[in-house]
Design a protein around this motif. Structure first.
Motif, PDB file in Angstrom:
ATOM      1  N   CYS A   1       0.820  -1.219   0.000  1.00  0.00           N
ATOM      2  CA  CYS A   1       0.000   0.000   0.000  1.00  0.00           C
ATOM      3  C   CYS A   1       0.852   1.266   0.000  1.00  0.00           C
ATOM      4  CB  CYS A   1      -0.970  -0.005   1.175  1.00  0.00           C
ATOM      5  SG  CYS A   1      -0.197  -0.173   2.802  1.00  0.00           S
ATOM      6  N   PHE A   2       2.065   1.199   0.582  1.00  0.00           N
ATOM      7  CA  PHE A   2       2.938   2.372   0.609  1.00  0.00           C
ATOM      8  C   PHE A   2       3.362   2.796  -0.795  1.00  0.00           C
ATOM      9  CE2 PHE A   2       5.936  -1.111   0.442  1.00  0.00           C
ATOM     10  CZ  PHE A   2       6.902  -0.642  -0.434  1.00  0.00           C
ATOM     11  N   ALA A   3       3.316   1.861  -1.762  1.00  0.00           N
ATOM     12  CA  ALA A   3       3.766   2.140  -3.123  1.00  0.00           C
ATOM     13  C   ALA A   3       2.695   2.818  -3.977  1.00  0.00           C
ATOM     14  CB  ALA A   3       4.203   0.843  -3.801  1.00  0.00           C
ATOM     15  N   VAL A   4       1.445   2.814  -3.512  1.00  0.00           N
ATOM     16  CA  VAL A   4       0.349   3.389  -4.292  1.00  0.00           C
ATOM     17  C   VAL A   4       0.597   4.882  -4.508  1.00  0.00           C
ATOM     18  CG1 VAL A   4      -2.133   3.856  -4.330  1.00  0.00           C
ATOM     19  CG2 VAL A   4      -1.270   1.674  -3.440  1.00  0.00           C
ATOM     20  N   LYS A   5       0.510   5.319  -5.741  1.00  0.00           N
ATOM     21  CA  LYS A   5       0.745   6.707  -6.166  1.00  0.00           C
ATOM     22  C   LYS A   5       2.211   7.127  -6.057  1.00  0.00           C
ATOM     23  CE  LYS A   5      -3.868   8.689  -5.298  1.00  0.00           C
ATOM     24  NZ  LYS A   5      -4.141   9.264  -6.620  1.00  0.00           N
ATOM     25  N   ARG A   6       3.103   6.173  -5.675  1.00  0.00           N
ATOM     26  CA  ARG A   6       4.521   6.509  -5.557  1.00  0.00           C
ATOM     27  C   ARG A   6       5.420   5.606  -6.392  1.00  0.00           C
ATOM     28  NH1 ARG A   6       2.611   7.562  -0.401  1.00  0.00           N
ATOM     29  NH2 ARG A   6       2.910   9.768   0.183  1.00  0.00           N
ATOM     30  N   MET A   7       5.193   4.308  -6.283  1.00  0.00           N
ATOM     31  CA  MET A   7       6.025   3.337  -6.989  1.00  0.00           C
ATOM     32  C   MET A   7       5.130   2.366  -7.767  1.00  0.00           C
ATOM     33  SD  MET A   7       8.778   2.260  -4.044  1.00  0.00           S
ATOM     34  CE  MET A   7       9.424   3.464  -2.885  1.00  0.00           C
TER      35      MET A   7
ATOM     36  N   GLY B   1      -8.764   5.376  15.884  1.00  0.00           N
ATOM     37  CA  GLY B   1      -8.941   5.475  14.438  1.00  0.00           C
ATOM     38  C   GLY B   1      -8.219   4.318  13.775  1.00  0.00           C
ATOM     39  N   ASP B   2      -8.129   4.395  12.464  1.00  0.00           N
ATOM     40  CA  ASP B   2      -7.452   3.356  11.688  1.00  0.00           C
ATOM     41  C   ASP B   2      -6.401   4.014  10.789  1.00  0.00           C
ATOM     42  OD1 ASP B   2      -6.898   0.818  10.710  1.00  0.00           O
ATOM     43  OD2 ASP B   2      -8.445   0.921   9.164  1.00  0.00           O
ATOM     44  N   PRO B   3      -5.401   4.683  11.407  1.00  0.00           N
ATOM     45  CA  PRO B   3      -4.474   5.512  10.633  1.00  0.00           C
ATOM     46  C   PRO B   3      -3.371   4.749   9.913  1.00  0.00           C
ATOM     47  CG  PRO B   3      -3.898   5.609  12.948  1.00  0.00           C
ATOM     48  CD  PRO B   3      -5.161   4.795  12.859  1.00  0.00           C
ATOM     49  N   HIS B   4      -3.103   3.505  10.324  1.00  0.00           N
ATOM     50  CA  HIS B   4      -2.025   2.716   9.732  1.00  0.00           C
ATOM     51  C   HIS B   4      -0.699   3.453   9.777  1.00  0.00           C
ATOM     52  CE1 HIS B   4      -4.146  -0.873   8.128  1.00  0.00           C
ATOM     53  NE2 HIS B   4      -5.192  -0.089   8.313  1.00  0.00           N
ATOM     54  N   TRP B   5      -0.396   3.995  10.962  1.00  0.00           N
ATOM     55  CA  TRP B   5       0.895   4.638  11.162  1.00  0.00           C
ATOM     56  C   TRP B   5       2.003   3.589  11.217  1.00  0.00           C
ATOM     57  CZ3 TRP B   5      -1.619   7.346  15.881  1.00  0.00           C
ATOM     58  CH2 TRP B   5      -2.330   8.472  15.455  1.00  0.00           C
ATOM     59  N   GLY B   6       3.232   4.072  11.096  1.00  0.00           N
ATOM     60  CA  GLY B   6       4.384   3.201  11.250  1.00  0.00           C
ATOM     61  C   GLY B   6       5.072   3.425  12.583  1.00  0.00           C
ATOM     62  N   TRP B   7       6.355   3.120  12.627  1.00  0.00           N
ATOM     63  CA  TRP B   7       7.181   3.269  13.823  1.00  0.00           C
ATOM     64  C   TRP B   7       8.496   3.948  13.469  1.00  0.00           C
ATOM     65  CZ3 TRP B   7       4.208  -0.956  12.762  1.00  0.00           C
ATOM     66  CH2 TRP B   7       3.294  -1.361  13.747  1.00  0.00           C
ATOM     67  N   PRO B   8       9.062   4.779  14.359  1.00  0.00           N
ATOM     68  CA  PRO B   8       8.449   5.209  15.615  1.00  0.00           C
ATOM     69  C   PRO B   8       7.401   6.293  15.380  1.00  0.00           C
ATOM     70  CG  PRO B   8      10.566   6.272  15.327  1.00  0.00           C
ATOM     71  CD  PRO B   8      10.415   5.328  14.166  1.00  0.00           C
ATOM     72  N   ASP B   9       6.423   6.360  16.267  1.00  0.00           N
ATOM     73  CA  ASP B   9       5.402   7.391  16.206  1.00  0.00           C
ATOM     74  C   ASP B   9       4.891   7.608  17.631  1.00  0.00           C
ATOM     75  OD1 ASP B   9       2.919   8.862  15.901  1.00  0.00           O
ATOM     76  OD2 ASP B   9       3.027   8.352  13.770  1.00  0.00           O
ATOM     77  N   PRO B  10       5.116   8.788  18.200  1.00  0.00           N
ATOM     78  CA  PRO B  10       4.723   9.023  19.598  1.00  0.00           C
ATOM     79  C   PRO B  10       3.219   8.919  19.832  1.00  0.00           C
ATOM     80  CG  PRO B  10       5.335  11.090  18.525  1.00  0.00           C
ATOM     81  CD  PRO B  10       5.716   9.983  17.587  1.00  0.00           C
ATOM     82  N   ARG B  11       2.436   8.991  18.782  1.00  0.00           N
ATOM     83  CA  ARG B  11       0.982   8.893  18.938  1.00  0.00           C
ATOM     84  C   ARG B  11       0.512   7.445  19.074  1.00  0.00           C
ATOM     85  NH1 ARG B  11      -0.394  11.704  13.367  1.00  0.00           N
ATOM     86  NH2 ARG B  11       1.278  10.202  12.843  1.00  0.00           N
ATOM     87  N   GLY B  12       1.313   6.505  18.574  1.00  0.00           N
ATOM     88  CA  GLY B  12       0.891   5.117  18.494  1.00  0.00           C
ATOM     89  C   GLY B  12       1.092   4.356  19.788  1.00  0.00           C
TER      90      GLY B  12
ATOM     91  N   PHE C   1       0.385   2.795   5.783  1.00  0.00           N
ATOM     92  CA  PHE C   1      -0.222   3.501   4.645  1.00  0.00           C
ATOM     93  C   PHE C   1      -0.053   5.005   4.866  1.00  0.00           C
ATOM     94  CE2 PHE C   1      -3.800   2.546   1.430  1.00  0.00           C
ATOM     95  CZ  PHE C   1      -3.352   3.544   0.588  1.00  0.00           C
ATOM     96  N   PRO C   2       1.039   5.588   4.355  1.00  0.00           N
ATOM     97  CA  PRO C   2       1.254   7.030   4.538  1.00  0.00           C
ATOM     98  C   PRO C   2       0.203   7.848   3.796  1.00  0.00           C
ATOM     99  CG  PRO C   2       3.258   5.901   3.782  1.00  0.00           C
ATOM    100  CD  PRO C   2       2.115   4.950   3.584  1.00  0.00           C
TER     101      PRO C   2
END
Length: 304
Positions: A8-14, A233-244, A270-271
């Motif tokens: 999903c990270f590649a969508v619109k990028r790769m 929510g369903d943000p699909h953040w990565g790591w590290p992330d202080p919110r997660g 999913f950025p």
């Protein structure tokens, strides 16, 4: 543990398979991916679709990548799908899935799946309508499971979501659905467990845990989506992330304790489309590093 990554990270990028394949192998050091149908739409006509499938397979083979499975993606998660109130729309959703199964088989994957659909607000508030939609869903998924089996796929993967009008959205619904599908002869139905979905407080409450989902679904879990969330929510953040708040080591230990250490784990970060490309690349690299180390820690813990 079997760590891979959803594309999903590649969508619109790769969109070029050569680009994402090289990134996954050279920058991430991973050997397994899950294709999203946002990169290859099953609705495409067969000659053009076939050429893209061939290109994807060749790019993966050159990088020694395994395409483990294919999943719905964002674009086809949006429609009401197999739970649409309109019978013609449900028929078209089933047709889309049949084509998706064919594409997954042509790609040489082992499984295909995703969320199944969403009931309308009106259907959800009428028990008779809701029951009819559920019965339609079981019938459709049983057909899809049969098609997946004949296509040589090991599993048809159902992804529970934290939305009350989507089926399944609770552990109890998952248990009932798998039992009904088994009774319909769909023994190859299984679940993709999205970690971020399991702890969504507005639906499951502040005491919801990943462990209860892993214990509740047990051997019916055939794939794990690993992503980070603040439980609201369903943000699909990565790591590290202080919110997660998702502790990957803890997730790994729960999987090991349940005898699921060999189940494939797909990082699903999913950025935002607005994020610049270098930021996204760095986020994916840091997320893979974090999860690889955390899962390795879980795998070496006492009793793992």
């Amino acid at each position: 543990m079997n760590l891979g990554i959803n594309l999903c990270f590649a969508v619109k990028r790769m969109p070029d398979p050569e680009a994402w394949a090289a990134f996954v192998r050279d920058d991430l050091g991973l050997g397994s991916v899950q294709l999203t149908f946002d990169l290859l739409d099953p609705w495409w006509s067969e000659p053009e679709r076939g050429r893209v499938i061939s290109r994807i397979r060749q790019a993966a083979e050159r990088q020694d990548l395994s395409i483990h499975s294919a999943c719905v993606g964002l674009a086809h998660y949006v429609p009401a799908g197999l739970l649409d109130p309109d019978p013609d729309a449900r028929t078209m959703a089933r047709t889309w899935w049949l084509r998706a199964i064919d594409v997954a088989a042509e790609l040489g994957t082992r499984a295909v799946g995703g969320p199944l659909g969403s009931m309308s607000a009106d259907d959800a508030t009428h028990p008779g309508h809701a029951r009819a939609r559920y019965e339609d869903l079981v019938e459709s998924v049983a057909v899809l499971c049969q098609r997946a089996h004949h296509a040589g796929l090991g599993h048809f993967l159902i992804e529970p979501t934290p939305i009350v009008r989507e089926i399944p959205s609770t552990i109890a619904q998952c248990t009932q659905l798998i039992a009904d599908l088994d009774a319909a002869g769909a023994a190859n139905a299984a679940y993709t467990l999205d970690i971020g979905h399991t702890v969504y407080e507005p639906l499951y409450g502040p005491d919801a845990t990943v462990q209860e989902w892993i214990t509740g679904l047990g051997r019916h879990i055939a794939l794990v989506h690993l992503d980070n969330t603040d439980r609201h929510g369903d943000p699909h953040w990565g790591w590290p992330d202080p919110r997660g708040c998702v502790d990957v080591t803890e997730v790994g230990r729960h999987l090991a304790d349940a005898g699921l250490a060999e189940v494939p784990v797909m990082l699903e970060v999913f950025p935002r489309f607005e994020d610049d490309d270098e930021t996204v690349r760095n986020l994916i690299v840091s997320s893979v590093t974090h999860c690889r180390q955390a899962l390795a820690t879980a795998a070496t813990a006492p009793g793992a």
